[in-house]
Design a protein around this motif. Sequence first.
Motif, PDB file in Angstrom:
ATOM      1  N   LEU A 408      11.981  -3.742   0.269  1.00 47.90           N
ATOM      2  CA  LEU A 408      11.994  -2.921  -0.933  1.00 47.90           C
ATOM      3  C   LEU A 408      11.615  -3.788  -2.123  1.00 47.90           C
ATOM      4  N   LYS A 409      10.520  -3.437  -2.783  1.00 51.76           N
ATOM      5  CA  LYS A 409      10.071  -4.163  -3.969  1.00 51.76           C
ATOM      6  C   LYS A 409      10.377  -3.311  -5.202  1.00 51.76           C
ATOM      7  N   VAL A 410      11.155  -3.861  -6.111  1.00 53.74           N
ATOM      8  CA  VAL A 410      11.505  -3.183  -7.361  1.00 53.74           C
ATOM      9  C   VAL A 410      10.567  -3.721  -8.440  1.00 53.74           C
ATOM     10  N   LEU A 411       9.700  -2.833  -8.963  1.00 55.02           N
ATOM     11  CA  LEU A 411       8.600  -3.252  -9.827  1.00 55.02           C
ATOM     12  C   LEU A 411       8.684  -2.591 -11.197  1.00 55.02           C
ATOM     13  N   PRO A 412       8.294  -3.321 -12.253  1.00 50.68           N
ATOM     14  CA  PRO A 412       8.242  -2.723 -13.593  1.00 50.68           C
ATOM     15  C   PRO A 412       6.866  -2.119 -13.862  1.00 50.68           C
ATOM     16  N   PHE A 413       6.857  -0.972 -14.529  1.00 46.02           N
ATOM     17  CA  PHE A 413       5.604  -0.345 -14.926  1.00 46.02           C
ATOM     18  C   PHE A 413       5.411  -0.538 -16.424  1.00 46.02           C
ATOM     19  N   ASP A 414       4.295  -1.163 -16.779  1.00 45.63           N
ATOM     20  CA  ASP A 414       3.968  -1.457 -18.170  1.00 45.63           C
ATOM     21  C   ASP A 414       3.364  -0.210 -18.806  1.00 45.63           C
ATOM     22  N   ILE A 415       4.129   0.495 -19.621  1.00 41.36           N
ATOM     23  CA  ILE A 415       3.646   1.718 -20.249  1.00 41.36           C
ATOM     24  C   ILE A 415       2.538   1.417 -21.251  1.00 41.36           C
ATOM     25  N   ASP A 416       2.660   0.303 -21.978  1.00 35.17           N
ATOM     26  CA  ASP A 416       1.618  -0.066 -22.939  1.00 35.17           C
ATOM     27  C   ASP A 416       0.272  -0.251 -22.248  1.00 35.17           C
ATOM     28  N   GLY A 417       0.256  -1.014 -21.170  1.00 33.71           N
ATOM     29  CA  GLY A 417      -0.987  -1.294 -20.462  1.00 33.71           C
ATOM     30  C   GLY A 417      -1.337  -0.262 -19.424  1.00 33.71           C
ATOM     31  N   SER A 418      -0.411   0.652 -19.137  1.00 33.24           N
ATOM     32  CA  SER A 418      -0.619   1.707 -18.142  1.00 33.24           C
ATOM     33  C   SER A 418      -0.919   1.132 -16.761  1.00 33.24           C
ATOM     34  N   VAL A 419      -0.260   0.039 -16.413  1.00 33.62           N
ATOM     35  CA  VAL A 419      -0.445  -0.576 -15.103  1.00 33.62           C
ATOM     36  C   VAL A 419       0.905  -1.001 -14.543  1.00 33.62           C
ATOM     37  N   LEU A 420       0.937  -1.123 -13.217  1.00 32.31           N
ATOM     38  CA  LEU A 420       2.094  -1.710 -12.563  1.00 32.31           C
ATOM     39  C   LEU A 420       2.064  -3.204 -12.823  1.00 32.31           C
ATOM     40  N   LYS A 421       3.145  -3.736 -13.355  1.00 31.33           N
ATOM     41  CA  LYS A 421       3.181  -5.152 -13.743  1.00 31.33           C
ATOM     42  C   LYS A 421       3.196  -6.034 -12.503  1.00 31.33           C
ATOM     43  N   LEU A 422       2.214  -6.897 -12.381  1.00 28.61           N
ATOM     44  CA  LEU A 422       2.079  -7.753 -11.207  1.00 28.61           C
ATOM     45  C   LEU A 422       2.104  -9.213 -11.641  1.00 28.61           C
ATOM     46  N   ILE A 423       3.283  -9.784 -11.637  1.00 25.98           N
ATOM     47  CA  ILE A 423       3.426 -11.182 -12.020  1.00 25.98           C
ATOM     48  C   ILE A 423       3.328 -12.073 -10.781  1.00 25.98           C
ATOM     49  N   ASP A 424       3.903 -11.618  -9.671  1.00 25.26           N
ATOM     50  CA  ASP A 424       3.810 -12.345  -8.411  1.00 25.26           C
ATOM     51  C   ASP A 424       2.433 -12.088  -7.802  1.00 25.26           C
ATOM     52  N   ARG A 425       1.611 -13.126  -7.672  1.00 21.68           N
ATOM     53  CA  ARG A 425       0.238 -12.970  -7.200  1.00 21.68           C
ATOM     54  C   ARG A 425       0.196 -12.456  -5.760  1.00 21.68           C
ATOM     55  N   ASN A 426       1.258 -12.627  -4.999  1.00 21.31           N
ATOM     56  CA  ASN A 426       1.246 -12.205  -3.605  1.00 21.31           C
ATOM     57  C   ASN A 426       1.745 -10.780  -3.409  1.00 21.31           C
ATOM     58  N   ILE A 427       2.160 -10.136  -4.497  1.00 19.71           N
ATOM     59  CA  ILE A 427       2.800  -8.838  -4.324  1.00 19.71           C
ATOM     60  C   ILE A 427       1.859  -7.800  -3.738  1.00 19.71           C
ATOM     61  N   ILE A 428       0.572  -7.894  -4.086  1.00 25.79           N
ATOM     62  CA  ILE A 428      -0.387  -6.953  -3.542  1.00 25.79           C
ATOM     63  C   ILE A 428      -0.963  -7.447  -2.229  1.00 25.79           C
ATOM     64  N   SER A 429      -1.331  -8.727  -2.165  1.00 24.86           N
ATOM     65  CA  SER A 429      -1.962  -9.251  -0.956  1.00 24.86           C
ATOM     66  C   SER A 429      -1.027  -9.156   0.240  1.00 24.86           C
ATOM     67  N   ASP A 430       0.282  -9.250   0.003  1.00 29.70           N
ATOM     68  CA  ASP A 430       1.236  -9.159   1.104  1.00 29.70           C
ATOM     69  C   ASP A 430       1.418  -7.730   1.589  1.00 29.70           C
ATOM     70  N   THR A 431       1.077  -6.763   0.758  1.00 29.73           N
ATOM     71  CA  THR A 431       1.340  -5.381   1.134  1.00 29.73           C
ATOM     72  C   THR A 431       0.074  -4.589   1.402  1.00 29.73           C
ATOM     73  N   LEU A 432      -0.894  -4.662   0.487  1.00 33.86           N
ATOM     74  CA  LEU A 432      -2.100  -3.864   0.626  1.00 33.86           C
ATOM     75  C   LEU A 432      -3.355  -4.701   0.770  1.00 33.86           C
ATOM     76  N   ASP A 433      -3.240  -6.032   0.698  1.00 25.70           N
ATOM     77  CA  ASP A 433      -4.408  -6.911   0.761  1.00 25.70           C
ATOM     78  C   ASP A 433      -5.445  -6.518  -0.257  1.00 25.70           C
ATOM     79  N   GLY A 434      -5.001  -6.184  -1.453  1.00 24.94           N
ATOM     80  CA  GLY A 434      -5.901  -5.740  -2.501  1.00 24.94           C
ATOM     81  C   GLY A 434      -5.984  -6.749  -3.619  1.00 24.94           C
ATOM     82  N   PRO A 435      -6.709  -6.426  -4.691  1.00 25.90           N
ATOM     83  CA  PRO A 435      -6.876  -7.350  -5.812  1.00 25.90           C
ATOM     84  C   PRO A 435      -5.615  -7.455  -6.652  1.00 25.90           C
ATOM     85  N   VAL A 436      -5.499  -8.544  -7.350  1.00 24.27           N
ATOM     86  CA  VAL A 436      -4.389  -8.747  -8.263  1.00 24.27           C
ATOM     87  C   VAL A 436      -4.821  -8.319  -9.651  1.00 24.27           C
TER      88      VAL A 436
END
Length: 448
Positions: A408-436
């Motif tokens: 379970l990954k608890v993630l913050p959503f940046d309302i100003d930037g309208s994006v899911l905040k991705l500080i950990d560079r591996n958070i996407i590659s470990d799950t979806l193998d997508g871009p950071v």
Amino acid sequence: MYKSNITKYEGDHLDLEHSQFEALKQLLTCSEADHDKLFRYGFEKRQEVLVCQNYVGVICLPCGDQIEILPKTHRKSVNSESDESGIDSNRSNLIKMLKATQYLPGKVADDASLDMAKMPLLDVFIQLFLQEVSLLIKRGVARQYETHESNEPFIKGRILVSQQIRHNLVNKHHHFIAFDELTTNRPENRLIKSALLWSLKRVTAKTQHLCRELLFHFEEVTSSKAMWQDLNAWQRGRHLSHYEAIRPWIEMIFKDQSPTSINGSKSMLSILFPMERVFEDYVPICLKKQFKEYDIKTQTRSQYLISHTPSDNKKRTKNGKLFKLRPDLHIQAENKLIIGDTKWKVIDENLPKKKYGISEGDIYQMLAYNQTYQKGELEPAVIWLIYPMTAKFLKPLPDFIFDNGLTLKVLPFDIDGSVLKLIDRNIISDTLDGPVIKNEKDLLFNEF
């Protein structure tokens, strides 16, 4: 909001004069709707208090004052910016979210919220409405034939013989006639004029000027005397296609697209939106732009939590299934399924001993999603639990691991930037193998 002798805004709370406070308090006792969803009534330090729930928008008090309820995520800035700047940013983000989720109808420009961020919230709504009315006028105000009967010194149309004998047996130089006249006085225009007159009494001088300019085009139209009747008489068709963008605004102003139905009182009108739903609808819109290479679905309803057959062996539900599960996000990668859920709640990354403020019910809900939607996954499954970013929640929490291997990954959503905040560079590659995708934009923060 506290009951006080005078109305003033001080610190992080609002004091309301007795009559204003009582007007809002009466909503809680009104039987027309569930007003307790808007406010929670109680006492604090022997003082009556109304606490706003998860609705945002504006309420017009009987005295003419307005109360703005904003999603308060921006009051304090990490750069010590002013409260006023935080409110402007807050208002701008709210407008952006409402437009993206189509809670605000119409096809206004995307940069409209930037120009309107310093306006009162009601002025923002009304100006967006006025833009639609202006576009309608450019395409032409609709007309229809209206039958008139009158006793005139001239002949026009046809003479009504029975009325002529009754009224003009002696008065020979008059004629009782009936004739059709092409007029703009039709239900749609009457409702628009009523909305403009309603707005004129509640907005600032600049917006009043725009209202008066538009009212000039409805000069021969009478205001609506029976709004529900005129709404039911609203015609649709190719000749009125340019009116379609106006009707949602009319309904929002006079019927209120909110569960509070404050329009039951002519002196207590509101435009309110459920912030939980707005956030829930807004996050998937942004994630579809952020992760274009993945199939992202919302509100999937394909799985049930349990099966059940009554003792008489008659299945009274769909295939004997009970408790349909509906996750907010269903993200399908090439060979991995991610389930996500959004929560409009504040959590604190500095309180691990208090479980960061995460509700146990939310955790159980994630486990239920895993047991149903991800039961066929070959590798340990991953679920995203998304909360809005605040000063207390700037970066993803350390992973939570269930006994069955679920992450379970608890993630913050940046309302100003309208994006899911991705500080950990591996958070996407470990799950979806997508871009950071990173957004290091400075934020203004506030408590909920």
